[in-house]
Design an enzyme around this catalytic site. Structure first.
Site, PDB file in Angstrom:
ATOM      1  N   THR A 328       0.847  -1.191   0.000  1.00  0.00           N
ATOM      2  CA  THR A 328       0.000   0.000   0.000  1.00  0.00           C
ATOM      3  C   THR A 328       0.883   1.241   0.000  1.00  0.00           C
ATOM      4  O   THR A 328       1.954   1.240   0.614  1.00  0.00           O
ATOM      5  CB  THR A 328      -0.940   0.005   1.222  1.00  0.00           C
ATOM      6  OG1 THR A 328      -1.782   1.155   1.175  1.00  0.00           O
ATOM      7  CG2 THR A 328      -0.171   0.009   2.538  1.00  0.00           C
ATOM      8  N   HIS A 380       2.597 -11.671  14.046  1.00  0.00           N
ATOM      9  CA  HIS A 380       3.682 -12.144  14.911  1.00  0.00           C
ATOM     10  C   HIS A 380       3.470 -13.594  15.350  1.00  0.00           C
ATOM     11  O   HIS A 380       4.369 -14.206  15.929  1.00  0.00           O
ATOM     12  CB  HIS A 380       3.780 -11.233  16.139  1.00  0.00           C
ATOM     13  CG  HIS A 380       5.167 -11.131  16.706  1.00  0.00           C
ATOM     14  ND1 HIS A 380       6.215 -11.924  16.284  1.00  0.00           N
ATOM     15  CD2 HIS A 380       5.676 -10.316  17.675  1.00  0.00           C
ATOM     16  CE1 HIS A 380       7.294 -11.607  16.965  1.00  0.00           C
ATOM     17  NE2 HIS A 380       7.009 -10.645  17.820  1.00  0.00           N
TER      18      HIS A 380
END
Length: 409
Positions: A328, A380
């Protein structure tokens, strides 16, 4: 002959659609392939064209209705022509046209009559009890003190309250216009909201940052940009450098290209990169397939094609499905730094930002260089901090040494 117009076959991932806009009404003439109605799904707006020339005889569902795959939308009378206006309607139209010519003259006469009217402020209600300065302001500005919310002692109206009221500021205003409007979310905006909350609630998201000196990329674009455009018919932009660098880095750090499915990790041996594109209806992410095998020209052409489709509302559902990684670019709107949100089931997203000249130290010398902050948000649960940082450094090294990128190093 009557011809049925039906909802197109929707993919398995899309259960229904909402009728957004009818571009024709019953009785209108239509041409083959002319857009009749827009159907809004969770992901894109679909256009339903007329299959034949004729007249729209009947509309089965109004705007806002929910329809499903292959449901009947309308009936077209093939080969028919729209009815011509009757003689009575034409006769009615003629006097109306004459009236339109007379009307401006009458309005002009009224305006001329009204011109000498006084330009002084309208008389106001009693100003008794106002301090001298406030009284003068109320009279000179034509303000009714009763309309003003006082901020002075015991709610007294002050001169400042009156000045703020006259200038349209919110302070000291009680009777001014404060419009509000409640509108329902579109299907696309609702789906975007759901996906963002899903990402926030289901992913252990973390963001790492780095900065890139784009001096060599800019020099390459300046040196080869014109030749590139002549050879390929498309301009050499920044996005192709970032997409190619990301594809190369994804091959070397496959966990960043992976996705979570329940208790399993799915590793993808290809780089299908979603490119975030802003549209009037919200953010969409069309997918460039197999970027690791594409040339710079292929990438630029693909991005240009998707950008045009997005602007024209022509993106198909298959254009938006199946990405493994997202890029993006908030820099197009001036963003200097951000923490992009991962697009599930993907596990990472790369954020580009505005290019700014900043002072850096190079070989012991302070120079001005075109710098960009880059950000990698990642899941994560499967991507360790070390892998995320190494991936981001890999992209930095490629962009600061474009020749290495071209050689796949």
């Amino acid at each position: 002959m009557a011809t049925e117009v039906k909802v197109p076959v929707l993919p398995e991932s899309v259960s229904d659609a909402t009728i957004a806009t009818w571009h024709k009404k019953a009785g209108d003439a239509v041409k083959r392939d002319e857009n009749l109605v827009d159907l809004e799904t969770d992901k894109v707006v679909l256009e339903v064209p007329s299959p034949v020339d004729g007249v729209l005889k009947e509309i089965k569902f109004a705007e806002g209705a929910t329809v499903t795959s292959q449901q009947l939308l309308a009936i077209i009378e093939e080969g028919a022509a729209a009815p011509a206006p009757t003689a009575e309607k034409k006769a009615e139209a003629a006097p109306a046209a004459g009236a339109q010519e007379v009307q401006p003259k009458a309005e002009a006469a009224k305006a001329a009559t009204a011109a000498p009217a006084s330009t002084k402020p309208a008389p106001v209600a009693s100003t008794d009890g106002l301090p001298p300065g406030a009284r003068f302001t109320a009279v000179s500005e034509g303000i009714n003190p009763a309309d003003v919310e006082g901020t002075g002692r015991k709610g007294a109206v002050t001169k400042e309250d009156l000045i703020n009221y006259a200038s349209g500021k919110t302070a000291g205003v009680s009777g001014g216009a404060r419009p509000e409007e409640r509108v329902p979310m579109t299907r696309i905006r609702t789906r975007i909201a759901e996906r963002l909350m899903q990402s926030k609630n289901s992913i252990a998201m973390l963001t790492s940052f780095n900065e890139v000196n784009l001096g060599k990329v800019m020099a390459m674009r300046k040196e080869l940009g014109e030749s590139f455009e002549k050879a390929n018919g498309v301009k050499l932009g920044f996005m192709s450098f970032f997409a190619k660098a990301a594809a190369n880095a994804l091959q070397r750090h496959p966990v960043v290209n992976a996705s979570v499915d329940g208790n399993d990790i799915i590793y993808h041996g290809y780089a299908d990169i979603s490119i975030a594109v802003s549209t009037d209806k919200g953010l969409v992410t069309p997918v460039l397939r197999n970027v690791e095998r594409q040339s710079f020209a292929d990438i630029e052409k693909g991005i240009g094609e998707y950008a045009k489709k997005a602007r024209d509302g022509k993106l198909a559902l298959e254009d938006l499905q199946g990405g493994t990684f997202t890029i993006t670019n908030g820099g197009t709107f001036g963003s200097l730094m951000s923490t992009p949100i991962v697009n599930p089931p993907q596990s990472a997203i790369l954020g580009m930002h505005a290019i700014k000249e900043r002072a850096i130290v190079e070989n012991g010398v302070v120079i001005a260089a075109p710098m960009m902050y880059i950000a990698l948000s990642y899941d994560h649960r499967i991507i360790d901090g070390k892998d995320a940082v190494l991936f981001l450094v890999d992209i930095k090294n490629q962009l600061e040494n474009p020749s290495r990128m071209l050689l796949g190093m």
